[in-house]
Design a protein around this motif. Structure first.
Motif, PDB file in Angstrom:
ATOM      1  N   ILE A  59      34.504  28.207  -5.035  1.00 32.08           N
ATOM      2  CA  ILE A  59      35.685  29.081  -5.000  1.00 32.08           C
ATOM      3  C   ILE A  59      35.910  29.592  -3.583  1.00 32.08           C
ATOM      4  CG2 ILE A  59      35.677  29.820  -7.406  1.00 32.08           C
ATOM      5  CD1 ILE A  59      34.108  32.271  -6.665  1.00 32.08           C
ATOM      6  N   GLY A  60      37.089  30.124  -3.350  1.00 35.43           N
ATOM      7  CA  GLY A  60      37.444  30.651  -2.039  1.00 35.43           C
ATOM      8  C   GLY A  60      36.776  31.972  -1.738  1.00 35.43           C
ATOM      9  N   GLN A  61      36.644  32.265  -0.432  1.00 37.85           N
ATOM     10  CA  GLN A  61      36.002  33.513  -0.003  1.00 37.85           C
ATOM     11  C   GLN A  61      36.719  34.735  -0.539  1.00 37.85           C
ATOM     12  OE1 GLN A  61      34.147  32.081   4.257  1.00 37.85           O
ATOM     13  NE2 GLN A  61      35.374  33.893   4.238  1.00 37.85           N
ATOM     14  N   GLY A  62      38.039  34.706  -0.516  1.00 43.27           N
ATOM     15  CA  GLY A  62      38.806  35.846  -1.014  1.00 43.27           C
ATOM     16  C   GLY A  62      38.551  36.107  -2.483  1.00 43.27           C
ATOM     17  N   ALA A  83      24.811  31.157   4.286  1.00 42.88           N
ATOM     18  CA  ALA A  83      25.049  29.851   4.911  1.00 42.88           C
ATOM     19  C   ALA A  83      23.955  29.540   5.932  1.00 42.88           C
ATOM     20  CB  ALA A  83      26.422  29.816   5.561  1.00 42.88           C
ATOM     21  N   ARG A  84      23.546  30.545   6.717  1.00 44.94           N
ATOM     22  CA  ARG A  84      22.467  30.339   7.698  1.00 44.94           C
ATOM     23  C   ARG A  84      21.172  29.899   7.028  1.00 44.94           C
ATOM     24  NH1 ARG A  84      24.778  34.826  10.134  1.00 44.94           N
ATOM     25  NH2 ARG A  84      23.289  36.258   9.165  1.00 44.94           N
ATOM     26  N   GLU A  89      27.461  26.429   1.195  1.00 47.17           N
ATOM     27  CA  GLU A  89      28.191  25.675   2.210  1.00 47.17           C
ATOM     28  C   GLU A  89      29.666  26.017   2.106  1.00 47.17           C
ATOM     29  OE1 GLU A  89      27.559  21.542   1.430  1.00 47.17           O
ATOM     30  OE2 GLU A  89      28.603  21.598  -0.492  1.00 47.17           O
ATOM     31  N   ARG A  90      30.342  25.942   3.229  1.00 48.40           N
ATOM     32  CA  ARG A  90      31.790  26.142   3.278  1.00 48.40           C
ATOM     33  C   ARG A  90      32.419  24.779   3.542  1.00 48.40           C
ATOM     34  NH1 ARG A  90      30.338  30.561   7.089  1.00 48.40           N
ATOM     35  NH2 ARG A  90      30.777  32.526   6.108  1.00 48.40           N
ATOM     36  N   ARG A  91      33.531  24.559   2.894  1.00 43.25           N
ATOM     37  CA  ARG A  91      34.280  23.329   3.166  1.00 43.25           C
ATOM     38  C   ARG A  91      35.756  23.587   2.929  1.00 43.25           C
ATOM     39  NH1 ARG A  91      31.177  21.877  -1.541  1.00 43.25           N
ATOM     40  NH2 ARG A  91      32.491  21.944  -3.368  1.00 43.25           N
ATOM     41  N   ALA A  92      36.576  22.736   3.519  1.00 45.19           N
ATOM     42  CA  ALA A  92      38.020  22.872   3.368  1.00 45.19           C
ATOM     43  C   ALA A  92      38.419  22.518   1.933  1.00 45.19           C
ATOM     44  CB  ALA A  92      38.752  21.975   4.359  1.00 45.19           C
ATOM     45  N   ARG A  99      42.568  26.816   3.497  1.00 40.80           N
ATOM     46  CA  ARG A  99      41.650  27.620   2.673  1.00 40.80           C
ATOM     47  C   ARG A  99      40.243  27.034   2.714  1.00 40.80           C
ATOM     48  NH1 ARG A  99      42.131  29.127  -3.714  1.00 40.80           N
ATOM     49  NH2 ARG A  99      40.249  27.943  -3.966  1.00 40.80           N
ATOM     50  N   ARG A 100      39.252  27.927   2.799  1.00 40.21           N
ATOM     51  CA  ARG A 100      37.847  27.517   2.805  1.00 40.21           C
ATOM     52  C   ARG A 100      37.223  27.822   1.446  1.00 40.21           C
ATOM     53  NH1 ARG A 100      36.139  24.495   6.707  1.00 40.21           N
ATOM     54  NH2 ARG A 100      34.181  25.559   6.961  1.00 40.21           N
ATOM     55  N   LEU A 101      36.559  26.836   0.886  1.00 44.30           N
ATOM     56  CA  LEU A 101      35.832  27.012  -0.361  1.00 44.30           C
ATOM     57  C   LEU A 101      34.355  27.213  -0.056  1.00 44.30           C
ATOM     58  CD1 LEU A 101      37.444  24.231  -2.568  1.00 44.30           C
ATOM     59  CD2 LEU A 101      37.953  26.678  -2.568  1.00 44.30           C
ATOM     60  N   VAL A 102      33.705  27.950  -0.917  1.00 44.75           N
ATOM     61  CA  VAL A 102      32.272  28.210  -0.783  1.00 44.75           C
ATOM     62  C   VAL A 102      31.603  27.664  -2.039  1.00 44.75           C
ATOM     63  CG1 VAL A 102      30.514  29.997  -0.511  1.00 44.75           C
ATOM     64  CG2 VAL A 102      32.766  30.290   0.548  1.00 44.75           C
ATOM     65  N   ALA A 103      30.481  26.977  -1.848  1.00 43.50           N
ATOM     66  CA  ALA A 103      29.746  26.406  -2.977  1.00 43.50           C
ATOM     67  C   ALA A 103      28.247  26.512  -2.727  1.00 43.50           C
ATOM     68  CB  ALA A 103      30.146  24.944  -3.170  1.00 43.50           C
TER      69      ALA A 103
END
Length: 153
Positions: A59-62, A83-84, A89-92, A99-103
């Motif tokens: 899902i997106g960060q927002g 993430a560090r 991971e973030r991906r487009a 928009r960046r998705l996080v998984a």
């Protein structure tokens, strides 16, 4: 008429009231939970993000910020830390490149599973004085109180 649960407890009268006992148990569980998370090198915010991603998927960060009730500006710090560590991971987004998705990563999924198992074990130790039926009843009553007060607030 005053309604105070005495339960055969020794000690000052104020220590027998439901509000006092709930506050004390809240304090004990908060300390225990914070120590548990620290032992797993996580903050409450990081834990919440990891479990939200486990439940919701990518899902997106927002949206994460909304779901975990953290200001969108502050969620970036939490996501950066995860993430560090290689837990997320973030991906487009394929449908919207802005928009960046996080998984969760494989490592993140493993951490969530390990923490869930450890938390269940920790909860069993904490609730050991109660039978299974008493635990279910406690949860039912606390949920009813919580939902009543959250929905009225």
């Amino acid at each position: 008429m005053e309604h105070v649960y005495y339960g055969g407890m020794d000690g000052p009268r104020y220590e027998r009231g439901t509000g006092f006992l709930l506050a004390r148990m809240g304090s004990l569980t908060a300390r225990s939970w914070t120590a548990f998370l620290a032992a797993h090198d996580l903050t409450q915010g990081q834990y919440t993000v990891l479990f939200t991603l486990k439940e919701r998927g990518s899902i997106g960060q927002g949206r994460i910020a909304e779901l975990v009730a953290v200001d969108a500006r502050n969620i970036v710090t939490v996501i950066d830390a995860l993430a560090r560590r290689g837990l997320i991971e973030r991906r487009a987004d394929d449908t919207d490149r802005r928009r960046r998705l996080v998984a969760l990563t494989e490592a993140g999924t493993a951490v969530v599973q390990d923490i869930a198992a450890a938390a269940a074990q920790e909860q069993d130790v904490f609730l050991n004085p109660l039978s299974h039926a008493e635990r279910e009843e406690l949860n039912r009553l606390l949920t009813r109180l919580y939902e009543t007060h959250v929905s009225s607030g």
